[in-house]
Design an enzyme around this catalytic site. Sequence first.
Site: not given
Length: 361
Positions: A34, A117, A135
């Site tokens: 991520e 996020y 996102d």
Amino acid sequence: MDTFAADLLDWFYTHRADLPWRRERDPYHVWLSEVMLQQTQVGTVVGYYERFLARFPTLAALAAAPLGDVLKVWEGLGYYSRARNLHRAAQIVVAEYDGELPRTAAELQRLPGIGRYTAGAVASIAFGQNVPVLDGNVIRVLTRLYNIEEDISQQGTRRRLWALAESLVPADRAGDYNEALMELGRLICRPRRPQCDRCPLRQHCQAYREGLQEQRPVRRRRPRTPHYDVAAGVIYGTGSNASRILIAQRPVDGVLGGLWEFPGGKQEAGETLPETLARELEEELGIMVEVGEPVVRVKHAFTHFRITLHAYECRHTGGRPVKRGVADFAWVTLAEMANYAFGKADRQIIAALLERPRQLL
DNA sequence: AACACGGGGCA
DNA sequence: TGCCCAGTGTT
């Protein structure tokens, strides 16, 4: 419009791409992927992800490594503060969380480099927490599904989008749902020419119904970025440093923080590039040089400006380098440069040097 | 709230 | 070649 989630998950379970970080759900792996995927596309990330894990197989191994090693593996991926924060966060996890990533989005978000996020992604994908992600992909899908006309660069719009995303997370399978939403945004609901004819959510999409999908999301136009000319020195030493080249490490904060470079700086009005170089090298390192022939010219784009990097061969003629405007310096051979992390533009200078049979000076 | 922070993809 | 893309930290 209600529940597109079921259609989305059905699509995901049949079209889900096989990506390295999806083979298991190790929290460290999910976290790493991520962070790498921030600002960076999947195709670019895959190779970096595999090399990174080969070099730092566990969170503890990452925490124990020197930052320079981490930056070296990150070299070329960009946004190097991600690597610095990842490294620092790993050390915090080892020191304060007994080596285990915290399991809630709120706790995760306290770690450096983990914002809302990434906290949502790790908490939902690795730990099954019922939290949203937002996102660029999700923003695109949601503004199209709901035909949202507000400017997404506005803070208020972002806040409302987070609230919308939160209200849509299904009661179970939040991780799959979040991944599916982002995958749809990446493969089908693309920025340009979205593949609506293949989209499992077409019936739910208000922008599609109005034929406005390519007009969403609405974003304020960015002003043009300025351009600068930058001079960089390939500085050959003398005496004990003969056939070695002087490289400098950039200060840790700022552009390309902590990375190594051929020292130099921005051209000022009324200056020739050799004059720029002589001035910058005196200012930053306190050395005198004789500027020789140009080596290569490299164009490079950053977020807020573009540069043309002009590399010149130089001969060191006086003054021992001092760490004035740089974090560190080193005299190295061309071959040894492989062990230091450079930005893309400076890597191109190295490539040009390697292509030449030998130095001219 | 505004800005800084790299590099890649696409027309 | 020019334009577009986009999470987190800092101020």
